[in-house]
Design an enzyme around this catalytic site. Structure first.
Site, PDB file in Angstrom:
ATOM      1  N   ARG A 114       0.851  -1.199   0.000  1.00 41.57           N
ATOM      2  CA  ARG A 114       0.000   0.000   0.000  1.00 41.57           C
ATOM      3  C   ARG A 114       0.884   1.245   0.000  1.00 41.57           C
ATOM      4  O   ARG A 114       0.628   2.226  -0.678  1.00 41.57           O
ATOM      5  CB  ARG A 114      -0.948   0.004   1.219  1.00 41.57           C
ATOM      6  CG  ARG A 114      -1.611   1.357   1.440  1.00 41.57           C
ATOM      7  CD  ARG A 114      -2.854   1.352   2.319  1.00 41.57           C
ATOM      8  NE  ARG A 114      -2.818   0.422   3.422  1.00 41.57           N
ATOM      9  CZ  ARG A 114      -2.073   0.555   4.529  1.00 41.57           C
ATOM     10  NH1 ARG A 114      -1.304   1.616   4.700  1.00 41.57           N
ATOM     11  NH2 ARG A 114      -2.117  -0.360   5.476  1.00 41.57           N
TER      12      ARG A 114
ATOM     13  N   TYR B  44     -16.838  17.928 -13.679  1.00 36.46           N
ATOM     14  CA  TYR B  44     -17.294  16.553 -13.898  1.00 36.46           C
ATOM     15  C   TYR B  44     -18.383  16.199 -12.871  1.00 36.46           C
ATOM     16  O   TYR B  44     -18.262  16.542 -11.690  1.00 36.46           O
ATOM     17  CB  TYR B  44     -16.080  15.618 -13.758  1.00 36.46           C
ATOM     18  CG  TYR B  44     -16.417  14.158 -13.802  1.00 36.46           C
ATOM     19  CD1 TYR B  44     -16.796  13.549 -15.001  1.00 36.46           C
ATOM     20  CD2 TYR B  44     -16.367  13.379 -12.656  1.00 36.46           C
ATOM     21  CE1 TYR B  44     -17.119  12.203 -15.035  1.00 36.46           C
ATOM     22  CE2 TYR B  44     -16.682  12.029 -12.691  1.00 36.46           C
ATOM     23  CZ  TYR B  44     -17.057  11.453 -13.886  1.00 36.46           C
ATOM     24  OH  TYR B  44     -17.372  10.117 -13.913  1.00 36.46           O
TER      25      TYR B  44
ATOM     26  N   ASP C  20      -7.958  19.683 -12.971  1.00 32.51           N
ATOM     27  CA  ASP C  20      -8.307  18.377 -13.540  1.00 32.51           C
ATOM     28  C   ASP C  20      -7.952  18.451 -15.023  1.00 32.51           C
ATOM     29  O   ASP C  20      -8.594  19.158 -15.800  1.00 32.51           O
ATOM     30  CB  ASP C  20      -9.811  18.102 -13.336  1.00 32.51           C
ATOM     31  CG  ASP C  20     -10.236  16.730 -13.866  1.00 32.51           C
ATOM     32  OD1 ASP C  20      -9.580  16.217 -14.795  1.00 32.51           O
ATOM     33  OD2 ASP C  20     -11.240  16.186 -13.369  1.00 32.51           O
TER      34      ASP C  20
ATOM     35  N   LYS D  89      -9.483   7.564 -18.832  1.00 35.13           N
ATOM     36  CA  LYS D  89      -9.783   8.144 -20.130  1.00 35.13           C
ATOM     37  C   LYS D  89      -8.549   8.064 -21.043  1.00 35.13           C
ATOM     38  O   LYS D  89      -8.131   6.998 -21.372  1.00 35.13           O
ATOM     39  CB  LYS D  89     -10.294   9.579 -19.938  1.00 35.13           C
ATOM     40  CG  LYS D  89     -11.285   9.734 -18.757  1.00 35.13           C
ATOM     41  CD  LYS D  89     -12.594   9.001 -18.960  1.00 35.13           C
ATOM     42  CE  LYS D  89     -13.467   8.895 -17.716  1.00 35.13           C
ATOM     43  NZ  LYS D  89     -13.781  10.143 -17.006  1.00 35.13           N
TER      44      LYS D  89
HETATM   45  C1  PLP Z   1     -14.193  10.469 -15.643  1.00 36.20           C
HETATM   46  C2  PLP Z   1     -13.752  11.723 -15.049  1.00 36.20           C
HETATM   47  C3  PLP Z   1     -13.465  11.821 -13.672  1.00 36.20           C
HETATM   48  C4  PLP Z   1     -13.662  10.663 -12.724  1.00 36.20           C
HETATM   49  O1  PLP Z   1     -12.758   9.631 -12.987  1.00 36.20           O
HETATM   50  P1  PLP Z   1     -13.054   8.075 -12.699  1.00 36.20           P
HETATM   51  O2  PLP Z   1     -11.818   7.413 -13.204  1.00 36.20           O
HETATM   52  O3  PLP Z   1     -14.297   7.714 -13.456  1.00 36.20           O
HETATM   53  O4  PLP Z   1     -13.239   7.940 -11.231  1.00 36.20           O
HETATM   54  C5  PLP Z   1     -13.007  13.029 -13.189  1.00 36.20           C
HETATM   55  N1  PLP Z   1     -12.854  14.109 -13.991  1.00 36.20           N
HETATM   56  C6  PLP Z   1     -13.129  14.053 -15.314  1.00 36.20           C
HETATM   57  C7  PLP Z   1     -12.939  15.278 -16.151  1.00 36.20           C
HETATM   58  C8  PLP Z   1     -13.588  12.877 -15.884  1.00 36.20           C
HETATM   59  O5  PLP Z   1     -13.879  12.839 -17.193  1.00 36.20           O
END
Ligand code: PLP
Length: 376
Positions: free
Chosen positions: A45, A97, A169, A194
């Site tokens: 961890r 998001y 982000d 993504k």
């Molecule tokens: C999908 C997404 C998230 C969340 O991520 P997960 O991997 O689904 O937990 C956060 N910010 C953006 C811009 C996203 O597209």
């Protein structure tokens, strides 16, 4: 090293023990100590060799001091939010998001951390929202699904003046096109599910920080909370990132052609694509990013027409998520943004006829044909 080379040789790209050019997947949960306290890794961890190779790679990609890999984008974002305490206040982009909005409004509120959502593309609104207990400005640029642009440098300057952290982000832009730390951000987060993963086969999150203090703090939180990414998924991400540059280049070409096609189609009322010179924030985006990305939203006027189009596309798969090799299509109002109250969605401009596409790696002529047939 230039970006394309960092994708291949950043972090720990060769295994020291064997010379393997693909980092081994280390499943061990614990490690032999040569004497008490004498070890490289202690417990998985706290640190794992495969995860560490990924963490150093993303650190190098974003140009930060340290990288951290989490079990999902939300695990990464919620762990960063644990830097804050009860009574603190945060300013966030108003169309963050959906999962981030849910976390900030439904979970952080339980710990009495207040969030004010503002249009961060408007500096004055950000400045006006600063309170004595404000600790950070959290932005997304471009946003989802309207691809609104925030000036990272301007926000970071406001934050510095007021002693606040800037958190970005960077999921949509990817570290291939945009590096927020170079523009003054303190922390970058990613849903690596993504573009970084890129193949719709791993759920993961990334945090990159720009100081020794934040490195210590996030490591402490990661180890205390335990929302780590496992070794198999860490390996999948390293593999995905190796082709990030080449995927983003191809996606860029296809997206600009698809955006042009949609723009000229009589049944499409409005197209949102940061590459258009009349897109709000186009100039700012061009200044802070080297590409416009693979996300395009377009409005066809009603949910009935949207349903008909969704039933007719064959190559654009109806699905949540984005950033993968296969092109995806979604209807934000009833999918990714369904958890946002209707009035708020309408305020933001996320209408019932708004469709969002994530352009993949298929032949662009096939993709345009698919949209063209469905629109007819
Ligand atoms: C999908 C997404 C998230 C969340 O991520 P997960 O991997 O689904 O937990 C956060 N910010 C953006 C811009 C996203 O597209």
């Amino acid at each position: 090293m230039r970006k394309k080379t960092v994708m291949i040789h950043g972090g720990i790209s060769v295994d020291k023990a064997t010379g393997a050019v693909s980092i081994p997947i280390s499943h061990a949960s614990t490690f032999k100590q040569d004497g008490i306290g004498n070890f490289k890794y202690e417990y998985a961890r706290t640190g794992n060799p495969t995860r560490e190779a990924l963490e150093q790679l993303v650190r190098d990609l974003e140009g930060g001091v340290a990288g951290f890999a989490f079990g999902s984008g939300m695990a990464a974002i919620s762990s960063v939010m644990q830097l804050f305490s009860s009574g603190d206040h945060i300013i966030a982009t108003d169309d963050v998001y959906g999962g981030t909005f849910r976390y900030m409004t439904k979970v952080m509120s339980k710990y009495k951390i207040d969030v004010t959502f503002v249009d961060t593309s408007d500096k004055d609104k950000v400045i006006a929202s600063i309170q004595p207990n404000t600790k950070a400005i959290y932005i997304e640029t471009p946003t989802n699904p309207l691809l609104k642009i925030t000036d990272i440098k301007a926000i970071a300057a406001i934050a510095k003046e007021n002693g606040l952290l800037t958190i970005v982000d960077n999921t949509f832009a990817t570290p291939y096109w945009q590096n927020p730390i170079a523009h003054g951000a303190d922390i970058v987060v990613h849903s690596a599910t993504k573009y970084l993963g890129g193949h719709s086969d791993v759920v993961a999150g990334i945090v990159v920080v720009n100081s020794e203090k934040l490195k210590e703090d996030i490591h402490f939180i990661q180890n205390s909370v335990g929302a780590i990414l496992g070794p198999q998924d860490s390996w999948l991400l390293i593999r995905g990132i190796k082709t990030l540059a080449i995927r983003m280049e191809e996606i860029e070409q296809s997206s600009s052609k698809i955006a042009e096609f949609l723009q000229s189609h009589p049944k499409v009322q409005k197209v949102y694509y940061p590459g258009f010179t009349n897109h709000p924030g186009h100039d700012i985006h061009k200044h802070q990013s080297n590409g416009f990305g693979g996300m395009i939203s377009f409005d066809i006027g009603s949910s009935e027409l949207a349903d008909q189009l969704l039933a007719k596309t064959e190559l654009f798969t109806l699905a949540e998520s984005l950033g993968a090799v296969e092109s995806l299509i979604s209807l934000p109002a009833r999918m990714t943004h369904a958890s946002i109250p209707k009035e708020r969605r309408e305020e933001l401009g996320i209408t019932e006829g708004l469709l969002r596409i994530s352009v993949g790696l298929e032949d662009v002529d096939d993709l345009i044909e698919d949209l063209s047939n469905a629109l007819q």
